[in-house]
Design a protein around this motif. Sequence first.
Motif, short mmCIF file in Angstrom:
data_model
loop_
_atom_site.label_atom_id
_atom_site.label_comp_id
_atom_site.label_asym_id
_atom_site.label_seq_id
_atom_site.Cartn_x
_atom_site.Cartn_y
_atom_site.Cartn_z
N VAL A 112 0.83 -0.91 0.92
CA VAL A 112 0.15 -0.20 0.27
C VAL A 112 1.01 1.28 -0.15
O VAL A 112 1.68 1.30 1.20
CB VAL A 112 -0.99 -0.25 1.08
CG1 VAL A 112 -1.28 1.26 1.21
CG2 VAL A 112 -1.91 -1.39 1.19
N TYR A 113 0.70 1.93 -0.77
CA TYR A 113 1.09 3.71 -1.11
C TYR A 113 0.87 4.56 -1.12
O TYR A 113 -0.73 4.56 -1.18
CB TYR A 113 2.29 3.44 -2.00
CG TYR A 113 1.58 3.97 -3.48
CD1 TYR A 113 1.48 4.80 -3.58
CD2 TYR A 113 1.26 2.21 -3.88
CE1 TYR A 113 0.41 4.66 -5.68
CE2 TYR A 113 0.42 2.40 -5.27
CZ TYR A 113 0.23 3.53 -6.00
OH TYR A 113 -0.50 3.26 -7.20
N THR A 114 0.85 5.68 -1.06
CA THR A 114 0.34 6.80 -0.86
C THR A 114 0.84 8.01 -1.85
O THR A 114 2.11 7.76 -1.94
CB THR A 114 -0.34 7.19 0.36
OG1 THR A 114 -1.04 9.08 0.13
CG2 THR A 114 0.56 7.90 1.21
N ASN A 115 0.55 9.05 -2.53
CA ASN A 115 1.12 10.04 -3.58
C ASN A 115 1.02 11.59 -2.58
O ASN A 115 1.09 12.14 -2.97
CB ASN A 115 0.28 10.11 -4.77
CG ASN A 115 1.13 8.64 -5.15
OD1 ASN A 115 2.14 8.43 -5.38
ND2 ASN A 115 0.57 8.11 -6.75
N ILE A 116 0.45 11.13 -0.80
CA ILE A 116 0.25 12.38 -0.58
C ILE A 116 2.09 13.43 -0.52
O ILE A 116 2.70 12.57 -0.16
CB ILE A 116 0.01 12.16 1.10
CG1 ILE A 116 -1.45 11.70 0.43
CG2 ILE A 116 -0.04 13.50 1.78
CD1 ILE A 116 -2.21 11.43 2.29
N ASP A 117 2.14 14.88 -0.51
CA ASP A 117 2.88 15.73 -0.31
C ASP A 117 2.56 15.54 0.78
O ASP A 117 2.50 16.41 0.90
CB ASP A 117 2.76 16.53 -1.08
CG ASP A 117 3.88 17.99 -1.82
OD1 ASP A 117 5.04 17.56 -0.59
OD2 ASP A 117 3.81 18.64 -2.34
N THR A 118 3.88 15.08 1.86
CA THR A 118 3.55 15.31 3.47
C THR A 118 3.91 16.65 3.59
O THR A 118 4.23 17.07 4.28
CB THR A 118 4.68 14.18 3.52
OG1 THR A 118 6.28 14.35 2.85
CG2 THR A 118 3.88 13.09 3.40
N ARG A 119 4.75 17.45 2.25
CA ARG A 119 5.94 18.79 3.21
C ARG A 119 4.18 20.21 3.22
O ARG A 119 4.17 20.62 3.09
CB ARG A 119 6.28 19.46 1.61
CG ARG A 119 7.62 18.43 1.18
CD ARG A 119 8.24 18.83 0.53
NE ARG A 119 7.44 18.60 -0.82
CZ ARG A 119 8.06 18.22 -2.37
NH1 ARG A 119 9.45 19.13 -2.69
NH2 ARG A 119 6.87 17.96 -2.88
N GLN A 120 3.22 19.76 2.73
CA GLN A 120 1.82 20.64 2.52
C GLN A 120 1.10 19.99 4.09
O GLN A 120 -0.01 20.48 3.97
CB GLN A 120 1.60 19.97 1.40
CG GLN A 120 2.31 20.44 0.50
CD GLN A 120 2.43 21.89 -0.37
OE1 GLN A 120 1.94 22.47 0.70
NE2 GLN A 120 3.71 21.51 -0.30
N ILE A 121 2.13 19.16 4.41
CA ILE A 121 0.49 19.08 5.97
C ILE A 121 0.43 19.85 7.31
O ILE A 121 -0.17 20.03 7.68
CB ILE A 121 0.95 17.55 6.34
CG1 ILE A 121 0.37 16.19 4.99
CG2 ILE A 121 0.53 17.19 7.93
CD1 ILE A 121 1.13 14.99 5.99
N MET A 122 1.83 19.92 7.34
CA MET A 122 1.79 21.29 8.18
C MET A 122 1.25 22.46 8.20
O MET A 122 0.01 23.00 8.70
CB MET A 122 3.13 21.42 8.97
CG MET A 122 3.11 22.27 10.10
SD MET A 122 5.14 23.14 10.28
CE MET A 122 6.25 21.82 11.15
N ALA A 123 1.54 23.19 6.76
CA ALA A 123 0.52 24.24 6.04
C ALA A 123 -0.75 24.20 6.40
O ALA A 123 -1.60 24.81 7.26
CB ALA A 123 1.33 24.25 5.13
N THR A 124 -1.48 22.82 5.94
CA THR A 124 -2.90 22.84 5.91
C THR A 124 -3.02 22.63 7.51
O THR A 124 -4.03 22.75 7.51
CB THR A 124 -3.27 21.43 5.04
OG1 THR A 124 -2.18 21.54 3.37
CG2 THR A 124 -4.60 21.06 4.96
N SER A 125 -2.16 21.84 8.50
CA SER A 125 -3.24 21.80 8.65
C SER A 125 -3.22 23.05 9.89
O SER A 125 -3.97 22.95 11.06
CB SER A 125 -2.04 20.78 10.18
OG SER A 125 -2.07 20.27 11.62
#
Length: 127
Positions: A112-125
């Motif tokens: 299982v994998y994801t293509n989520i751009d983890t660099r965007q999580i903090m800003a979105t949060s």
Amino acid sequence: TEKDFLCKILGEMIKAGATTVGFADTVGINMPPEFGELVAYVKENTPGADDIVLTIHCHNDLGVATANTISICAGARQVEVTINGIGERSGNAPLEVVMALKCRGEYLMNGVYTNIDTRQIMATSKM
């Protein structure tokens, strides 16, 4: 919802042209083994399920939304999550916890994998 009825309804949606269909643990009462079994059952018994994106949406009433969401390994291809776990009632699986799929999915979770751009999580949060 009865499993066979769920498969029939989802199959009709696919027959009508839907390319993404899903179902939820709306009241958050399923335990991870049974929810994983339900995902696998739906995947195997819904006509056309191999040709669409199967999505799941889990609530956290009993504190197992994240574990149920990781049942994506049973055949779902998309999960619905929240930023910071904020959702109606007791919330939904938080994106940052489900990121176990990004960290360990290929190794521990049948690829299982994801293509989520983890660099965007903090800003979105912080929004």
